[in-house]
Design an enzyme around this catalytic site. Structure first.
Site, mmCIF file in Angstrom:
data_model
loop_
_atom_site.group_PDB
_atom_site.id
_atom_site.type_symbol
_atom_site.label_atom_id
_atom_site.label_comp_id
_atom_site.label_asym_id
_atom_site.label_seq_id
_atom_site.Cartn_x
_atom_site.Cartn_y
_atom_site.Cartn_z
ATOM 1 N N ARG A 55 0.830 -1.214 0.000
ATOM 2 C CA ARG A 55 0.000 0.000 0.000
ATOM 3 C C ARG A 55 0.861 1.259 0.000
ATOM 4 N NH1 ARG A 55 -2.025 1.634 4.495
ATOM 5 N NH2 ARG A 55 -2.270 -0.483 5.291
ATOM 6 N N TYR A 108 -17.187 13.844 -15.548
ATOM 7 C CA TYR A 108 -17.337 12.390 -15.511
ATOM 8 C C TYR A 108 -18.333 12.055 -14.392
ATOM 9 C CZ TYR A 108 -16.196 7.501 -15.035
ATOM 10 O OH TYR A 108 -16.276 6.142 -14.966
ATOM 11 N N ASP A 180 -8.731 17.058 -14.618
ATOM 12 C CA ASP A 180 -8.815 15.687 -15.116
ATOM 13 C C ASP A 180 -8.450 15.730 -16.601
ATOM 14 O OD1 ASP A 180 -9.632 13.246 -16.185
ATOM 15 O OD2 ASP A 180 -11.388 13.069 -14.890
ATOM 16 N N LYS A 205 -7.855 4.519 -19.236
ATOM 17 C CA LYS A 205 -8.223 4.933 -20.598
ATOM 18 C C LYS A 205 -6.981 5.023 -21.491
ATOM 19 C CE LYS A 205 -12.094 5.167 -18.386
ATOM 20 N NZ LYS A 205 -12.683 6.395 -17.876
HETATM 21 C C1 LIG Z 1 -13.175 6.812 -16.670
HETATM 22 C C2 LIG Z 1 -12.993 8.183 -16.191
HETATM 23 C C3 LIG Z 1 -12.786 8.454 -14.839
HETATM 24 C C4 LIG Z 1 -12.805 7.382 -13.784
HETATM 25 O O1 LIG Z 1 -11.789 6.468 -13.950
HETATM 26 P P1 LIG Z 1 -11.841 4.956 -13.384
HETATM 27 O O2 LIG Z 1 -10.520 4.412 -13.757
HETATM 28 O O3 LIG Z 1 -13.000 4.290 -14.060
HETATM 29 O O4 LIG Z 1 -12.061 5.070 -11.918
HETATM 30 C C5 LIG Z 1 -12.569 9.764 -14.472
HETATM 31 N N1 LIG Z 1 -12.576 10.759 -15.364
HETATM 32 C C6 LIG Z 1 -12.799 10.542 -16.673
HETATM 33 C C7 LIG Z 1 -12.815 11.698 -17.618
HETATM 34 C C8 LIG Z 1 -13.008 9.257 -17.127
HETATM 35 O O5 LIG Z 1 -13.237 9.037 -18.437
#
Ligand SMILES: *Cc1c(COP(=O)(O)O)cnc(C)c1O
Length: 392
Positions: A55, A108, A180, A205
């Protein structure tokens, strides 16, 4: 200074202390202690120390994090188990009870829930501004505003936020900014270059790029990232060793993948613009996008994310046609997520219908006839051909 393509292959190499060119997977929960108890204590308290307990850190996580920090032009980075772990950990490292947070109208969906439901539970007020009308930000700032939380291009409606505008305003008032950067990837946009303090990603992603892992990352100053690490110890969302290793492997081709994806998405968007059954195409690389000039100014590429709206005499007909097209697609898979090598398509009105009222959907820019598309690296002729048959 090396270029991004070279950094992707070599950054963080020093964390691999073995003779193997590709780092081994440290599939272990814990590490042998040093015989000296002082050293053991130091290992247990030093931020992101990779040889104490899973962790706390992991050698491959350190290597991968250093690579991503380099990509974003930030001092340090911290890997997390998911993108939401990165977002919640970053936000909770910055705000305290009594603080005020400002966020965009569209985010999101799970981030929206964090802002709308979780933060107010801890005595943190959240206000919203329309990121497509950037000066609307000024009016919602308060004396106790501690954080401005951004996402650009935003999910799912591809609205663009003027990063330099927000960063300047925030800096003058001592407000922290988090962006983000999932939709853009650091190949297409580096928020730090426009003055944003902290960059977060769902590495699930584009960064991972193969839809075979979930991960997140927080990039910022050494001090901020160490703060976030301390919070992560309590919140618990550290990234598993194998997923850190897979993420590093995926990152090697980030630049190649994103360039091909950008190219495919632009060609597909241009094709959609001429199709009679498509009412509207939203792609920030098209001059028809309402914020094209801004996208051009702050992005180096326009991503693989686009939205199309099918025609219909009313919303009901649009809703049905969008679902029909989705069902007809053979190459584009109907699946959540985005940013992988394979092309995906979803119908946001059905997906977000669960979380949003009709009024919220409208505010977030979701329309019943809209399809959100994540373009992959397949051949463009096959991708166009798939929509040709699906719309036919
Ligand atoms: C998918 C996504 C998230 C969340 O990510 P996870 O890996 O599913 O927790 C946050 N912001 C955006 C823009 C996303 O496309």
């Amino acid at each position: 200074m090396s270029q991004i393509e070279t950094d992707l292959i070599h950054s963080g190499e020093a964390f691999n202390e073995t003779r193997s060119v590709v780092p081994p997977i440290y599939q272990t929960a814990t590490y042998f202690a040093d015989s000296n108890p002082d050293d053991f204590l130091k290992a247990g308290t030093e931020a992101r120390y990779p040889y104490f307990y899973q962790r706390h850190g992991n050698p491959v996580s350190s290597q991968t994090a250093e690579l991503i920090a380099k990509l974003e032009g930030k001092e340090a980075a911290l890997l997390t188990a998911t993108g939401m772990a990165a977002i919640s950990t970053a936000v909770l490292s910055v705000v305290r009870a009594g603080d005020h947070v400002v966020a965009q109208l569209s985010h999101y969906s799970a981030a929206s829930i964090l802002l709308k439901e979780l933060l107010p539970q801890f005595g943190i007020d959240v206000s919203y501004f329309d990121q497509q009308d950037i000066t609307s930000l000024d009016a919602v700032l308060r004396d106790n505003t501690r954080l401005i939380y951004l996402e650009t291009p935003s999910n799912p409606n591809l609205a663009i936020t003027d990063l330099a505008y927000v960063a300047n305003l925030a800096k003058a008032r001592g407000i922290v900014t988090i962006c983000d950067n999932t939709f853009a990837s650091p190949i297409n946009q580096r928020p730090g270059d426009h003055g944003i303090d902290v960059v977060v990603h769902s590495a699930t992603k584009y960064l991972g790029g193969h839809s075979d892992l979930t991960a997140g990352v927080i990039c910022g100053t050494e001090e901020m990232v160490n703060q976030a690490w301390k919070k992560l110890l309590s919140l618990g969302g550290s990234l598993a060793p194998f997923d850190a290793w897979l993420l590093l492997r995926g990152l090697r081709t980030l630049s190649l993948r994103v360039k091909q994806i950008n190219e495919n998405a632009l060609a597909l968007a241009q094709w959609f613009e001429k199709h009679p059954l498509i009412k509207r195409v939203l792609y920030c690389g098209l001059p028809s996008h309402p914020q094209y000039a801004l996208a051009k100014r702050q992005m180096n590429g326009y991503t693989g994310m686009l939205c199309v709206e099918v025609v219909g005499k009313d919303e009901q007909e649009q809703f049905e046609r969008a679902q029909l097209v989705l069902n007809n697609l053979r190459i584009f898979a109907n699946a959540a997520s985005l940013g992988g090598v394979e092309s995906l398509a979803v119908h946001p009105a059905s997906m977000w219908g669960l979380h949003h009222s009709p009024e919220q959907k409208l505010k977030a820019g979701i329309n019943d006839g809209m399809l959100r598309i994540s373009v992959g690296i397949e051949h463009i002729d096959d991708l166009v051909g798939d929509f040709e048959q699906a719309l036919g």
